[in-house]
Design an enzyme around this catalytic site. Structure first.
Site, PDB file in Angstrom:
ATOM      1  N   HIS A 203       0.832  -1.217   0.000  1.00 34.65           N
ATOM      2  CA  HIS A 203       0.000   0.000   0.000  1.00 34.65           C
ATOM      3  C   HIS A 203       0.861   1.259   0.000  1.00 34.65           C
ATOM      4  O   HIS A 203       0.433   2.300   0.474  1.00 34.65           O
ATOM      5  CB  HIS A 203      -0.945   0.018   1.208  1.00 34.65           C
ATOM      6  CG  HIS A 203      -1.674  -1.270   1.420  1.00 34.65           C
ATOM      7  ND1 HIS A 203      -2.887  -1.560   0.840  1.00 34.65           N
ATOM      8  CD2 HIS A 203      -1.323  -2.384   2.119  1.00 34.65           C
ATOM      9  CE1 HIS A 203      -3.269  -2.775   1.182  1.00 34.65           C
ATOM     10  NE2 HIS A 203      -2.342  -3.313   1.953  1.00 34.65           N
ATOM     11  N   SER A 324      14.951  21.368 -17.046  1.00 34.33           N
ATOM     12  CA  SER A 324      13.757  22.126 -17.380  1.00 34.33           C
ATOM     13  C   SER A 324      14.182  23.418 -18.064  1.00 34.33           C
ATOM     14  O   SER A 324      15.231  23.986 -17.740  1.00 34.33           O
ATOM     15  CB  SER A 324      12.992  22.442 -16.096  1.00 34.33           C
ATOM     16  OG  SER A 324      12.166  23.573 -16.291  1.00 34.33           O
ATOM     17  N   LYS A 330      16.129  21.784 -11.997  1.00 42.38           N
ATOM     18  CA  LYS A 330      15.484  20.487 -12.236  1.00 42.38           C
ATOM     19  C   LYS A 330      16.396  19.442 -12.862  1.00 42.38           C
ATOM     20  O   LYS A 330      17.218  19.724 -13.709  1.00 42.38           O
ATOM     21  CB  LYS A 330      14.276  20.667 -13.160  1.00 42.38           C
ATOM     22  CG  LYS A 330      13.158  21.459 -12.533  1.00 42.38           C
ATOM     23  CD  LYS A 330      12.343  20.625 -11.572  1.00 42.38           C
ATOM     24  CE  LYS A 330      11.377  19.789 -12.358  1.00 42.38           C
ATOM     25  NZ  LYS A 330      10.482  19.056 -11.496  1.00 42.38           N
ATOM     26  N   GLU A 337      10.163   7.915 -17.262  1.00 45.55           N
ATOM     27  CA  GLU A 337       8.840   8.487 -17.533  1.00 45.55           C
ATOM     28  C   GLU A 337       8.371   8.147 -18.946  1.00 45.55           C
ATOM     29  O   GLU A 337       7.227   7.768 -19.173  1.00 45.55           O
ATOM     30  CB  GLU A 337       8.877  10.000 -17.369  1.00 45.55           C
ATOM     31  CG  GLU A 337       8.973  10.463 -15.940  1.00 45.55           C
ATOM     32  CD  GLU A 337       9.160  11.973 -15.874  1.00 45.55           C
ATOM     33  OE1 GLU A 337       8.165  12.676 -15.692  1.00 45.55           O
ATOM     34  OE2 GLU A 337      10.297  12.449 -16.022  1.00 45.55           O
TER      35      GLU A 337
END
Ligand code: ARG
Length: 507
Positions: A203, A324, A330, A337
């Site tokens: 979980h 970024s 970043k 991804e």
């Protein structure tokens, strides 16, 4: 086979753009029997729809031609188309259907075509619709009547099914090698981290400590099932459809077993109707691919999560990340991804293929031409993804301190304490309750369960003694799980040895 399927096929969906534009201008002249002017200053005597237009009173419209043509993508099958045609021609000769001189000419013609395709000189034509007719028309242009005899006892329906199976079989062998290499780097990383402790989650909440090596080997297992599925799929891909002709077989005395032998097929399709209309093998491959990508997407998701500074369990070097354009600080995990995103597209292809076949009446229908682009894209996506993760996995740098800290904060050894009490004679449910109370107490004191003193712990059970701290320690917890499939470092090392034996000789 010397001819390689051209890799430009995907990036240039319309072959011969220059030639096309010219042809559109001359569309008024584009009648049956009119030479088709080609690009690159060469004139090839191909005729619009020459192979089947005999019963038609007018040529197809330009729009229909573009809509129905598949040469823009199926020319990728060229090498396999020629391979299949050569085996067919040799069988026709062996059975006396074709003369020795004709076979000779066909072999010579194909050798020339292979060279033309290899050097990019082959003039692909939209008028010839697909890879099969492009090659056959060129063959006839080169060698005359023998080229026209090649299609005896054959249809494009069994031809295309044969081509796709031959092509997919090669791709499966490549992909099996790539998958084995990915498994190998997972094993190597697991070995480096056989004793590195991290929190195991259920979980997404801290559950019990595990070793990072054990966690990585979970992915080895998923990929091993994928590998086995791929091997099973290959046996069903490797069945020869050729000889089914259009749908009902042929009146010629063909020798299908001979063709199967020459092309390396394990068996011959038993039913001609099924042979030309079956695409299960492609669907099965897409199902394998979809499940592999589902597995990989789980690893991607975990990597992304682990790279979040709040967890900071792992990092990737800069070459796998991007920045970024607005936020200078970043460093984004783009590769995981993107792979997570690409899993969606591979899953989509599986659904696309299933829907393509759903409710299709027997036997061949033009719908089936739509099997190629999703299949090609699935293969390309898989190969790219496997290759990049084989580089990325060794680059994963673990941060054992951060992993350990997280494992030490979630009362991760509470189950170990309950097991300890059970071993001292307390029924498990009572032990569970006692430990739950101890956890509440630890929470109140803002400490981890493992940080409580023996005296504090004894409030919850008199059976607790000073030996409890061994079981509450993270090392003791993982080391105790030393059965087959457990997370103990010794067991992880045994699993690694076994995994290495399993993949030996595969890549
Ligand atoms: N381009 C076709 C395909 O990919 C080849 C078979 C065409 N057969 C036919 N009867 N039109 O399926």
């Amino acid at each position: 086979m010397a001819a390689k399927p051209t890799t430009r096929a995907r990036s240039a969906p319309t072959p011969d753009r220059a030639g096309e534009a010219k042809k559109r201008r001359k569309s008024a002249e584009n009648r049956r029997g009119q030479p088709d002017s080609r690009s690159r200053g060469r004139t090839v005597r191909t005729y619009a729809n020459a192979v089947w237009s005999g019963r038609f009173a007018e040529p197809v419209s330009e729009r229909v031609k573009r809509y129905t043509a598949s040469v823009g993508f199926d020319r990728r099958l060229a090498a396999h188309d020629i391979h299949g045609s050569l085996a067919h021609a040799r069988m026709l000769r062996a059975t006396g259907i074709l003369s020795a001189a004709d076979l000779d000419a066909i072999e010579r013609g194909f050798a020339a075509i292979v060279r033309e395709i290899g050097s990019g000189r082959f003039a692909w034509s939209l008028d010839a619709e697909d890879v099969h007719m492009n090659i056959e028309q060129r063959l006839t242009a080169l060698i005359g009547d023998a080229g026209k005899r090649l299609h005896t006892a054959r249809s494009r329906n069994d031809q295309v099914a044969t081509d796709v199976r031959l092509w997919l079989r090669d791709e499966i062998d490549t992909i099996a090698g790539l998958l084995a290499r990915l498994q190998a780097v997972l094993i190597d990383s697991a070995e480096r981290h056989a004793a590195t402790i991290m929190p195991g989650f259920t979980h997404l909440q801290v559950a019990q400590p595990v070793t990072f090596g054990h966690h990585l080997l979970a992915y080895f297992e998923m990929f091993e099932r994928d590998y086995q599925r791929l091997a099973g799929c290959r046996t069903r891909v490797n069945v020869l459809p050729l000889g089914a002709a259009a749908l009902a077989g042929t009146t010629f005395p063909i020798d299908r077993a001979r063709v199967a032998r020459e092309l390396g097929f394990d068996s011959v399709a038993r039913n001609s109707l099924d042979a030309v209309s079956d695409r299960d093998f492609a669907i099965e491959f897409c199902a394998f691919a979809a499940l592999f990508m589902v597995h990989l997407s789980r690893l991607c998701e975990e990597l992304i999560l682990w790279m979040n500074p709040r967890l900071g369990f792992v990092s990737l070097s800069d070459r796998f990340c991007t920045g970024s354009s607005i936020m200078p600080q970043k460093k984004n995990p783009d590769v995981p991804e993107l792979a997570r995103g690409k899993s969606g597209r591979v899953l989509g292809h599986l659904i696309g293929m299933l829907v393509l076949m759903k409710s299709q009446p027997l036997a061949y229908n033009k719908d089936n031409q739509e099997d190629k682009e999703p299949l090609f894209d699935t293969v390309d996506t898989l190969k790219d993804t496997m290759a990049i993760f084989t580089e990325l996995v060794p680059d994963i740098t673990a941060n054992p301190d951060a992993m350990r800290r997280a494992a030490a904060e979630g009362h991760a050894t509470a189950t170990d304490l309950a097991d300890y009490l059970v071993k001292k004679g307390v029924p498990f449910r009572d032990a569970h309750e006692a430990v739950a109370q101890a956890v509440r107490f630890a929470e109140m004191k803002r400490r981890d369960l493992s940080e409580l003193t023996t005296a504090e712990l004894r409030r919850f059970s008199g059976r607790i003694g000073p030996d409890v701290h061994r079981v509450l320690a993270l090392e003791g917890s993982v080391a105790a799980r030393r059965h087959i499939g457990g997370t103990a470092p010794a067991q992880v090392r045994a699993a690694i040895r076994q995994a290495r034996r399993m993949i030996r000789g595969r890549s």
